[in-house]
Write an enzyme that holds these catalytic residues in place. Structure first.
Site, mmCIF file in Angstrom:
data_model
loop_
_atom_site.group_PDB
_atom_site.id
_atom_site.type_symbol
_atom_site.label_atom_id
_atom_site.label_comp_id
_atom_site.label_asym_id
_atom_site.label_seq_id
_atom_site.Cartn_x
_atom_site.Cartn_y
_atom_site.Cartn_z
ATOM 1 N N ASP A 1 -21.540 -23.429 6.594
ATOM 2 C CA ASP A 1 -22.088 -24.700 7.109
ATOM 3 C C ASP A 1 -23.559 -24.613 7.489
ATOM 4 O O ASP A 1 -24.161 -25.638 7.816
ATOM 5 C CB ASP A 1 -21.268 -25.137 8.332
ATOM 6 C CG ASP A 1 -19.853 -25.509 7.931
ATOM 7 O OD1 ASP A 1 -18.898 -24.955 8.490
ATOM 8 O OD2 ASP A 1 -19.706 -26.334 7.014
ATOM 9 N N HIS B 1 -17.732 -16.478 12.100
ATOM 10 C CA HIS B 1 -16.574 -16.824 11.244
ATOM 11 C C HIS B 1 -15.381 -15.981 11.676
ATOM 12 O O HIS B 1 -15.535 -14.819 12.053
ATOM 13 C CB HIS B 1 -16.889 -16.546 9.765
ATOM 14 C CG HIS B 1 -15.973 -17.273 8.850
ATOM 15 N ND1 HIS B 1 -14.741 -16.787 8.514
ATOM 16 C CD2 HIS B 1 -16.087 -18.464 8.235
ATOM 17 C CE1 HIS B 1 -14.133 -17.641 7.719
ATOM 18 N NE2 HIS B 1 -14.916 -18.675 7.530
HETATM 19 C C1 SDX Z 1 -15.693 -23.168 8.789
HETATM 20 O O1 SDX Z 1 -11.615 -20.370 8.705
HETATM 21 C C2 SDX Z 1 -12.376 -20.723 7.706
HETATM 22 O O2 SDX Z 1 -12.359 -20.161 6.624
HETATM 23 C C3 SDX Z 1 -13.318 -21.880 7.997
HETATM 24 C C4 SDX Z 1 -14.322 -22.205 6.914
HETATM 25 C C5 SDX Z 1 -13.662 -22.734 5.668
HETATM 26 O O3 SDX Z 1 -14.258 -22.608 4.579
HETATM 27 O O4 SDX Z 1 -12.588 -23.396 5.794
HETATM 28 O O5 SDX Z 1 -15.081 -21.041 6.587
HETATM 29 C C6 SDX Z 1 -15.290 -23.306 7.364
HETATM 30 O O6 SDX Z 1 -15.059 -23.736 9.636
HETATM 31 C C7 SDX Z 1 -16.852 -22.265 9.121
HETATM 32 C C8 SDX Z 1 -17.111 -22.157 10.679
HETATM 33 C C9 SDX Z 1 -17.879 -23.385 11.117
HETATM 34 N N1 SDX Z 1 -17.991 -23.414 12.592
HETATM 35 C C10 SDX Z 1 -19.138 -23.106 13.216
HETATM 36 O O7 SDX Z 1 -20.177 -22.770 12.660
HETATM 37 C C11 SDX Z 1 -19.062 -23.284 14.739
HETATM 38 C C12 SDX Z 1 -19.728 -22.079 15.403
HETATM 39 N N2 SDX Z 1 -18.908 -20.914 15.144
HETATM 40 C C13 SDX Z 1 -17.997 -20.510 16.200
HETATM 41 O O8 SDX Z 1 -17.461 -21.552 16.956
HETATM 42 C C14 SDX Z 1 -17.028 -19.414 15.792
HETATM 43 O O9 SDX Z 1 -17.758 -18.438 15.182
HETATM 44 C C15 SDX Z 1 -15.840 -19.761 14.894
HETATM 45 C C16 SDX Z 1 -15.061 -20.910 15.428
HETATM 46 C C17 SDX Z 1 -16.312 -20.077 13.517
HETATM 47 C C18 SDX Z 1 -14.969 -18.523 14.836
HETATM 48 O O10 SDX Z 1 -14.463 -18.354 16.117
HETATM 49 P P1 SDX Z 1 -13.528 -17.095 16.464
HETATM 50 O O11 SDX Z 1 -13.090 -16.359 15.261
HETATM 51 O O12 SDX Z 1 -12.469 -17.595 17.393
HETATM 52 O O13 SDX Z 1 -14.551 -16.143 17.153
HETATM 53 P P2 SDX Z 1 -14.523 -15.844 18.670
HETATM 54 O O14 SDX Z 1 -14.568 -17.105 19.448
HETATM 55 O O15 SDX Z 1 -13.415 -14.875 18.927
HETATM 56 O O16 SDX Z 1 -15.950 -15.147 18.870
HETATM 57 C C19 SDX Z 1 -16.047 -13.765 19.042
HETATM 58 C C20 SDX Z 1 -17.282 -13.594 19.931
HETATM 59 C C21 SDX Z 1 -17.192 -14.376 21.246
HETATM 60 O O17 SDX Z 1 -18.027 -13.709 22.181
HETATM 61 P P3 SDX Z 1 -17.331 -12.741 23.279
HETATM 62 O O18 SDX Z 1 -16.248 -13.583 23.970
HETATM 63 O O19 SDX Z 1 -16.750 -11.596 22.486
HETATM 64 O O20 SDX Z 1 -18.461 -12.347 24.213
HETATM 65 O O21 SDX Z 1 -18.439 -14.122 19.256
HETATM 66 C C22 SDX Z 1 -18.949 -15.223 20.004
HETATM 67 C C23 SDX Z 1 -17.846 -15.693 20.934
HETATM 68 O O22 SDX Z 1 -18.396 -16.293 22.099
HETATM 69 N N3 SDX Z 1 -19.315 -16.258 19.020
HETATM 70 C C24 SDX Z 1 -20.441 -16.959 19.078
HETATM 71 C C25 SDX Z 1 -20.427 -17.759 17.935
HETATM 72 N N4 SDX Z 1 -19.304 -17.546 17.239
HETATM 73 C C26 SDX Z 1 -18.612 -16.604 17.927
HETATM 74 N N5 SDX Z 1 -21.457 -16.969 19.988
HETATM 75 C C27 SDX Z 1 -22.464 -17.817 19.729
HETATM 76 N N6 SDX Z 1 -22.538 -18.624 18.634
HETATM 77 C C28 SDX Z 1 -21.537 -18.622 17.733
HETATM 78 N N7 SDX Z 1 -21.608 -19.406 16.655
#
Ligand code: SDX
Length: 438
Positions: free
Chosen positions: A368, A311
């Protein structure tokens, strides 16, 4: 509204030897921001922050998140208290008005929801002209946008009585969602009933049938109220920011909400609940081999993300996922249903939370991760999961649109950029152009 929270503290900035003082803004829960509203005018510089990781777009009185502690409050009330003690309609009222309704206010609001439950019969023909298998979120976004044409008064007076505007949308979106499902199955529509509560009405419209009456289960109604409450708002998430940005151009509420529905559809946002169940089904089909998915999520060369995890704000447990996980057990028990996907989800959570990769990045289950399990148990198909998210998020979107619209300092949203394209170059007539000049 911002000026009320400007403190006498300042941030000092030195650019090319020149010192600048920028005021500090402090919110009611202690959040702090540097006020850069005059930065470009005073320094000629802008800030750059792709994804707005560090940038606030507004002040807001609606929802407070504290990501490191997993705190989520709507208008000052803890999500745990609201989910435990309120109906979704009560929380919708709270988000819109800033206070919980008295019994009379609640009754008035509920009566309006009942009054607006039908959609214009002409709209029902719209369903017949979408291609088969059209995504329900595409239908929802189109239908909501067209709703404003049935209420031309919105163009003249976009913020008539907010209760009427809000309940009309919250009620009709529920009907559109249920009709979308029935139409996708080729089954007869079930119309809303005045004698049923908001959630019971939705379930009845979804699952009642002329050949097999639907028996409303109070546990399921309670679980649906809880889930919709948990989705009702989440401050400046992608879809809410979209509603604000589109609305900032003085676009009517329904067209602004239609844009928010489109943003929510994304698999990184509200579309994740459907993607979670599809991932769990794949794991189930591969005899529970969740390790493959964990390994893929950790592989920097693999774009796969463990959906339902991570998140932007929560760097600890998403408080909503804790409540939903408990509700999963309650609903499955009440329906006497066991779902192997729930067992897989719990195992996957356990393994991920003990894996360094996820621990280092503060990746926890988000809202989710478990919600689709409950929707499945209720009988809602996975392609309707994100529609359910939209149903829940509606009051939050409306509240933010209204808050922006009422803000005397409100401006049209128009971010800046840093241009990195070609520097100015002379025009070459087509006859003289050669690839080597590119
Ligand atoms: C919702 O914003 C809100 O409030 C949204 C929400 C709402 O109520 O409106 O809460 C609802 O959208 C919840 C999120 C649903 N999406 C997912 O579950 C999809 C999977 N999650 C990721 O795509 C991700 O965690 C996000 C999109 C939710 C957040 O992305 P960020 O904040 O841009 O995080 P990031 O890409 O900067 O990640 C930081 C690190 C990265 O690794 P490094 O580059 O540091 O090595 O964490 C990793 C990312 O690759 N990472 C994940 C991951 N989420 C982040 N690695 C594997 N699996 C994941 N799910």
């Amino acid at each position: 509204m911002i000026d009320k929270f400007v403190t006498n503290k300042i941030a000092e900035l030195t650019i090319e030897g020149e010192k600048y003082s920028l005021p500090i803004i402090e919110g009611t829960e202690g959040e702090k921001a540097i006020d850069i509203r005059k930065l470009r005018q005073e320094t000629g510089y802008i800030t750059l922050d792709s994804g707005y990781m560090n940038t606030g777009s507004c002040t807001s009185e609606i929802t407070y998140l504290e990501g490191s502690k997993g705190i989520l409050n709507y208008r000052g009330y803890a999500i745990e208290d609201l989910a435990e003690n309120c109906s979704f309609v009560e929380v919708a009222y709270l988000l819109l008005h800033g206070h919980l309704p008295t019994a009379d206010e609640y009754q008035h609001f509920s009566n309006l929801l009942g009054r607006f439950a039908l959609i214009h019969e002409d709209m029902i023909h719209f369903f017949d002209h979408f291609p088969p298998n059209t995504a329900p979120m595409a239908i929802l976004s189109s239908m909501v946008n067209s709703l404003s044409n049935f209420y031309p008064e919105m163009a003249e007076n976009p913020i008539e009585d907010i209760d009427i505007m809000a309940t009309r949308l919250i009620s009709k979106v529920r009907t559109i969602a249920a009709f979308t499902y029935k139409k996708s199955m080729g089954w007869p529509l079930v119309y809303p009933r005045h004698d049923l509560s908001y959630c019971a009405n939705f379930l009845n419209m979804m699952f009642d049938s002329p050949v097999k009456p639907y028996v409303i289960n109070d546990e399921v109604v309670a679980a649906l109220n809880k889930i919709l409450i948990l989705h009702a708002d989440h401050e400046q998430n992608c879809s809410t920011s979209t509603v604000r940005l589109v609305g900032s151009a003085r676009v009517n509420l329904y067209a602004s909400i239609s844009a928010g529905i489109s943003a929510l559809w994304g698999p990184l946002h509200g579309g994740a609940n459907q993607a979670v169940v599809e991932m769990l089904e794949d794991i189930y089909a591969s005899d529970g081999d969740y390790q493959t998915y964990i390994d893929r999520a950790k592989n920097p060369d693999d774009p796969f993300r463990l959906v339902g995890f991570g998140h932007r704000v929560y760097k600890s447990y998403d408080p909503r996922s804790i409540i939903i996980k408990k509700a999963c057990d309650d609903v499955l028990e009440a329906l006497n249903v066991s779902d192997p996907l729930l067992d897989i989800a719990k195992e996957l959570e356990e393994v991920a939370l003990n894996d360094e990769f996820f621990i280092e990045r503060n990746l926890y289950p988000n809202v989710d991760f478990y919600s689709g399990i409950i929707y499945r148990a209720i009988g809602i198909p996975s392609n309707m999961f994100t529609v359910m998210f939209a149903l829940g998020r509606l009051p939050g979107w409306i509240a933010h649109w209204k808050e922006m619209w009422d803000d005397p300092n409100w401006r049209i949203g128009r971010p800046r950029q840093i241009y990195v394209g070609p520097k100015h170059r002379p025009f070459i007539p087509k006859e003289e152009r050669e690839k080597k000049d590119r």
